[in-house]
Enzyme design. Structure first.
Site, PDB file in Angstrom:
ATOM      1  N   HIS A  48      53.500 132.346  59.009  1.00 45.22           N
ATOM      2  CA  HIS A  48      54.970 132.249  58.920  1.00 45.22           C
ATOM      3  C   HIS A  48      55.556 131.414  60.063  1.00 45.22           C
ATOM      4  O   HIS A  48      56.705 131.610  60.446  1.00 45.22           O
ATOM      5  CB  HIS A  48      55.615 133.646  58.923  1.00 45.22           C
ATOM      6  CG  HIS A  48      54.966 134.619  57.991  1.00 45.22           C
ATOM      7  ND1 HIS A  48      55.357 134.778  56.691  1.00 45.22           N
ATOM      8  CD2 HIS A  48      53.910 135.458  58.174  1.00 45.22           C
ATOM      9  CE1 HIS A  48      54.592 135.697  56.109  1.00 45.22           C
ATOM     10  NE2 HIS A  48      53.701 136.116  56.988  1.00 45.22           N
TER      11      HIS A  48
ATOM     12  N   SER B 237      63.207 104.192  69.140  1.00 48.27           N
ATOM     13  CA  SER B 237      64.484 104.188  68.450  1.00 48.27           C
ATOM     14  C   SER B 237      65.289 102.992  68.938  1.00 48.27           C
ATOM     15  O   SER B 237      65.193 102.601  70.100  1.00 48.27           O
ATOM     16  CB  SER B 237      65.224 105.485  68.767  1.00 48.27           C
ATOM     17  OG  SER B 237      66.622 105.298  68.632  1.00 48.27           O
TER      18      SER B 237
ATOM     19  N   LYS C  94      63.277 107.821  73.025  1.00 47.92           N
ATOM     20  CA  LYS C  94      62.560 108.322  71.844  1.00 47.92           C
ATOM     21  C   LYS C  94      61.186 107.709  71.633  1.00 47.92           C
ATOM     22  O   LYS C  94      60.970 106.523  71.844  1.00 47.92           O
ATOM     23  CB  LYS C  94      63.390 108.056  70.584  1.00 47.92           C
ATOM     24  CG  LYS C  94      64.665 108.861  70.545  1.00 47.92           C
ATOM     25  CD  LYS C  94      64.414 110.246  70.025  1.00 47.92           C
ATOM     26  CE  LYS C  94      64.384 110.171  68.516  1.00 47.92           C
ATOM     27  NZ  LYS C  94      64.378 111.477  67.926  1.00 47.92           N
TER      28      LYS C  94
ATOM     29  N   GLU D  91      54.880 110.989  59.837  1.00 46.33           N
ATOM     30  CA  GLU D  91      56.085 111.148  59.002  1.00 46.33           C
ATOM     31  C   GLU D  91      55.974 110.333  57.716  1.00 46.33           C
ATOM     32  O   GLU D  91      56.311 110.803  56.631  1.00 46.33           O
ATOM     33  CB  GLU D  91      57.327 110.699  59.773  1.00 46.33           C
ATOM     34  CG  GLU D  91      57.767 111.684  60.838  1.00 46.33           C
ATOM     35  CD  GLU D  91      58.967 111.156  61.608  1.00 46.33           C
ATOM     36  OE1 GLU D  91      60.042 111.732  61.468  1.00 46.33           O
ATOM     37  OE2 GLU D  91      58.829 110.150  62.332  1.00 46.33           O
TER      38      GLU D  91
END
Ligand code: ARG
Length: 472
Positions: A162, A283, A289, A296
């Site tokens: 979980h 970024s 970043k 992804e």
């Protein structure tokens, strides 16, 4: 019939007007099926040799056809072949060029054959090669994971259920869980390959041919296990593509789950790992970043690969026997599946060995969240408490720990004894992360000794996988 365009079609004989310009473009597949050129030529060479073998072609005619096809192959490979939309597809482009090059003899190649059995044969030959390539990429990724597992057998991380801290586990054990998924994926591809490697050639348009062809001879030349047993099925069956794309979707689903963990783990909040800079991007606005683009994207690409088996199933579901032009629509989903999957496997196999692991941070995370609570319950069971009672006792100790901001291992013996008189000084051995992990010492468990045994077994298995992929 004087229309030039109509005359130039290999099937132009029964037509009185030329194809509408847009229809020509709309129906052509050459834009995407040209990638089958090597397999189309291999299939044609085998067909020509077979025709000579049974005496339908003279040996010299077959030689001329083979030489012409080899020249065409060389032209294509050096970019000197111009593809024509008017010639529809890969089959007619190559055949027309053959006739142009070697003349009348070239017109005999299509004897006893149709584009229907030809395209099904090309696709199977092509997919067979691609499966072999994908299998080798899977093995590369599996091997990378096994190497990390061996190196990290004793590194401790929190195991989750979980997404809540559950029990400490070996980081190597976690790597081997991913490897186990890929091992099943490999087995699925090998199994699928058996049904891919059946030869449609000889089925001709749908019913077979009136020529005395030798299908076994041809199958042998092309490395097929056998000719397809039913000509109607041979030209219309695309199960092999559906099956392959379903297996591919499962692989992408595995890579997507894998990606999800890499993304979480490389976040500042987890900070379990660092992905190498060369697999990340920045970024354009936020200078700090470093984004985990590779995982992804792989997670994102899982979407379209999952769609392809659905496209193919829908493509087939309404088709009567035998071949229908609908089948031309099988190629783009199949090719995209192969390209997406092979790119994803490649980038993962390259990236995994270079992942940096933050051992201290992972260990700290395992110390939070009462990861050894089950160990304390098991300890009480060994001291004579029934498991349900032990569960209750430890639950109360955890509640106290939450109030005090203390993990179980940080409590004093006196504090622990408030919950059960059976707790003695030996409890601290089971409350440590190392003690907890080492205790799970059975086949499939997370104890470092078991992880190392699993590493050895996986290496052995992977070496068998490699030998199973035999080139034709
Ligand atoms: N381009 C076609 C395909 O991809 C080849 C077979 C065409 N056969 C036909 N009878 N029109 O399926």
């Amino acid at each position: 019939m004087t229309d030039k365009q109509t005359e130039s079609k290999p099937w132009g004989g029964r037509f009185t007007e030329s194809t509408d310009a847009f229809v020509e473009e709309f129906t052509a597949s050459i834009r995407f099926d040209q990638r089958l050129y090597r397999h189309d030529i291999a299939g044609s060479i085998a067909h020509a040799r077979m025709l000579a073998h049974v005496g339908i072609l003279k040996p010299g005619e077959a030689d001329a056809i083979v030489a012409g096809l080899e020249d065409i192959l060389a032209d294509i490979e050096r970019g000197a072949f111009s593809w024509s939309i008017g010639l529809e597809d890969i089959h007619m482009n190559i055949e027309a060029r053959l006739i142009e090059r070697i003349g009348e003899t070239g017109k005999k190649l299509h004897t006893g054959r149709s584009r229907n059995d030809q395209v099904a044969t090309d696709l199977r030959l092509y997919l067979r090669d691609e499966i072999d390539h994908l299998c080798s990429e899977l093995v590369r990724l599996q091997s990378a994971l096994i190497d990390v597992a061996e190196r990290e057998a004793s590194s401790i991380m929190p195991g989750f259920t979980h997404l809540q801290v559950a029990m400490p586990v070996s980081f190597g054990h976690h790597m081997l869980a991913w490897e186990a998924m890929l091992a099943r994926d490999h087995a699925r591809l090998i199994d699928c390959r058996k049904r891919v490697n059946i030869m449609p050639l000889g089925a001709a348009a749908l019913a077979g041919t009136s020529f005395p062809i030798d299908r076994d001879y041809c199958a042998k030349l092309l490395g097929f296990d056998m000719p397809a047993g039913n000509s109607l099925d041979a030209v219309s069956d695309r199960d092999f593509a559906i099956e392959f794309s379903a297996a591919a979707a499962i692989i992408m689903m595995h890579l997507s789950r894998f990606s999800e963990e890499l993304i979480l783990w490389s976040s500042a909040q987890f900070s379990f790992i660092e992905l190498p800079d060369r697999f990340c991007t920045g970024s354009s606005i936020m200078p700090q970043k470093k984004n985990p683009d590779v995982p992804e994207l792989v997670r994102g690409k899982c979407g379209r690969v999952t769609g392809h088996p659905v496209s193919l199933l829908m493509l087939m579901k309404g088709q009567p026997l035998a071949y229908n032009k609908d089948n031309q629509e099988d190629k783009e989903p199949l090719f995209d599946t192969i390209d997406t999957l092979s790119g994803s496997l490649r980038v993962f196999a390259d990236m995994v060995p270079a992942i940096e692991i933050h051992h201290a941070r992972m260990r700290d995370a395992a110390l939070q969240g009462f990861a050894t609570a089950t160990d304390l319950a098991d300890y009480l069971v060994r001291k004579g408490t029934a498991f349900r009672d032990a569960h209750e006792v430890v639950g109360r100790a955890v509640r106290y720990g939450i109030e005090q901001g203390k993990d179980l291992a940080m409590m004093s013996l006196q504090e622990l004894q408030r919950f059960s008189a059976s707790i003695e000084a030996d409890v601290f051995a089971v409350l440590s992360l190392e003690g907890s992990v080492a205790a799970r010492n059975h086949v499939g468990g997370t104890a470092p000794a078991q992880v190392l045994a699993a590493v050895a077994a996986a290496r052995q298995r992977v070496s068998c996988q490699v030998t199973k992929v035999t080139p034709p």
